[in-house]
Design an enzyme around this catalytic site. Structure first.
Site, mmCIF file in Angstrom:
data_model
loop_
_atom_site.group_PDB
_atom_site.id
_atom_site.type_symbol
_atom_site.label_atom_id
_atom_site.label_comp_id
_atom_site.label_asym_id
_atom_site.label_seq_id
_atom_site.Cartn_x
_atom_site.Cartn_y
_atom_site.Cartn_z
ATOM 1 N N ASP A 121 101.016 31.766 61.490
ATOM 2 C CA ASP A 121 100.556 30.515 62.105
ATOM 3 C C ASP A 121 100.223 29.496 61.015
ATOM 4 O OD1 ASP A 121 99.210 28.491 63.519
ATOM 5 O OD2 ASP A 121 98.412 29.918 64.959
ATOM 6 N N ASP A 157 108.845 28.192 58.307
ATOM 7 C CA ASP A 157 109.687 27.011 58.529
ATOM 8 C C ASP A 157 108.837 25.741 58.549
ATOM 9 O OD1 ASP A 157 108.342 27.564 60.880
ATOM 10 O OD2 ASP A 157 109.996 26.972 62.185
ATOM 11 N N GLU A 196 113.501 32.957 63.670
ATOM 12 C CA GLU A 196 114.224 32.439 62.508
ATOM 13 C C GLU A 196 115.592 31.897 62.910
ATOM 14 O OE1 GLU A 196 115.240 34.373 58.114
ATOM 15 O OE2 GLU A 196 114.027 35.440 59.595
#
Length: 353
Positions: A121, A157, A196
């Site tokens: 997170d 990401d 992903e």
């Protein structure tokens, strides 16, 4: 028909829990992972396994290795149980708990051969940055648990979190990058997670940090035994029908060896034979236990105060405090009673809340 369907749905879950979930509160720490798997092998840990796809895939690809998945979300645990129920894998074990606490207490220094941390997170708001998993203290702990020359892979990401992770890794010396750069955007041969794959399909760059532990060993660790289950026996004159008639929720707290300990007696429940079950919550740092304490009257004037099977708590200092505090509540309401036996370790002093 509905009850039969419910039984069929509950049985696989209970069987999967018994087969894959590690009862870590009941074991000595750090855990002897070889016996936990029933064999030796490389120990690979995934922190935050999500839906479990990557963990299961790795376990299939590397059947000689032992895999431990750490996750604090019960929803994720239930999802992976369903997936595991459709496999014949025997090299996966699961731990439900806080990653930093589990890593520190359940694994020995130099004991892990590989770690994966996928898309933790990012806590994007600045006021929440302290909640991010990747912090200097966590990375130091992670490095100490990795065996020399073994690796951790972190993927994110989130660009801001990637910069944060890079700064944390560059600010320590126990781990070093496996690449000339701090991170890379591609790992040849890697099997991406479902999350992903979605990010890559949307054109979002992935930041991979692959860092290796330095060769120096970190040394040993003291074994923390489970210990004796606490109980207190009281004896004297009391009104059996009003054993804890005036029970009220109470909270105590203290700091013990740098750890904040909170004990809360939440609610009391009477049974048909005059006994009581006290619902208790104990928080000791990152470890929270929710369980019951039984108050059981006997015909010889004795009252036994002990842990119930509810919650199956580990007998930590806070849990012992809880048993002692329940006994003290009985004594306060029945002053003609006294303690005749205790495995709590003597009267425990705790600061009031």
């Amino acid at each position: 028909m509905q009850s039969e369907q419910l039984l069929r749905s509950v049985r696989p879950l209970s069987e999967a829990i018994g087969r894959y979930m590690v009862p870590w509160l009941e074991l000595d720490w750090p855990i002897a992972w070889g016996p936990a798997f029933g064999r030796s092998g490389r120990l690979v840990v995934e922190i935050g396994f999500g839906n479990g796809g990557f963990l299961i895939g790795q376990a299939r690809q590397h059947p000689a290795s032992n895999f431990v998945g750490i996750e604090r979300s019960w929803g994720s645990m239930q999802r992976i149980f369903k997936r595991l129920d459709r496999t014949a894998l025997t090299n996966i074990r699961l731990v439900e708990g806080n990653a930093a606490f589990v890593l520190e207490r359940l694994f020995a220094p130099d004991g892990i051969d590989q770690v994966f941390i996928h898309f933790p997170d990012p806590w994007p708001k600045e006021r929440h940055h302290s909640r991010r998993l990747i912090q200097p203290g966590f990375v130091r702990l992670l490095a100490q648990r990795l065996a020399p020359e073994c690796e951790v892979t972190i993927a994110t990401d989130h660009a801001d979190y990637a910069a944060w992770i890079g700064a944390v890794l560059e600010g320590q010396s126990l781990l070093r990058s496996c690449f000339p750069s701090t991170s890379v955007h591609d790992l040849p041969g890697r099997t991406p997670t479902r999350y992903e794959q979605k990010a890559m399909a949307a054109g979002v760059p992935i930041h991979y940090f692959v860092w290796r532990r330095a060769a120096c060993p970190c040394g040993g660790v003291a074994v923390e035994k489970v210990g004796t289950m606490p109980n207190v026996i009281l004896k004297g004159t009391y009104d059996r029908t009003r054993l804890l008639d005036a029970f009220a929720s109470q909270t105590w707290q203290e700091v013990h060896r740098g750890v904040r300990v909170v004990v809360k007696l939440v609610e009391g429940y009477r049974n048909s034979r005059g006994g009581q079950l006290i619902e208790v919550m104990v928080k000791e740092g990152e470890l929270t236990q929710h369980f019951g304490v039984l108050v059981l009257p006997h015909s010889d004037g004795e009252v036994l105060v002990k842990l119930s099977a509810m919650g199956r708590p580990r007998p930590t200092r806070g849990v012992k405090q809880a048993v002692w505090r329940v006994a003290q509540v009985v004594l306060d309401q029945h002053p003609r009673m006294r303690v005749v036996s205790s495995t709590v370790g003597g009267q425990m002093a705790m600061a009031g809340s």
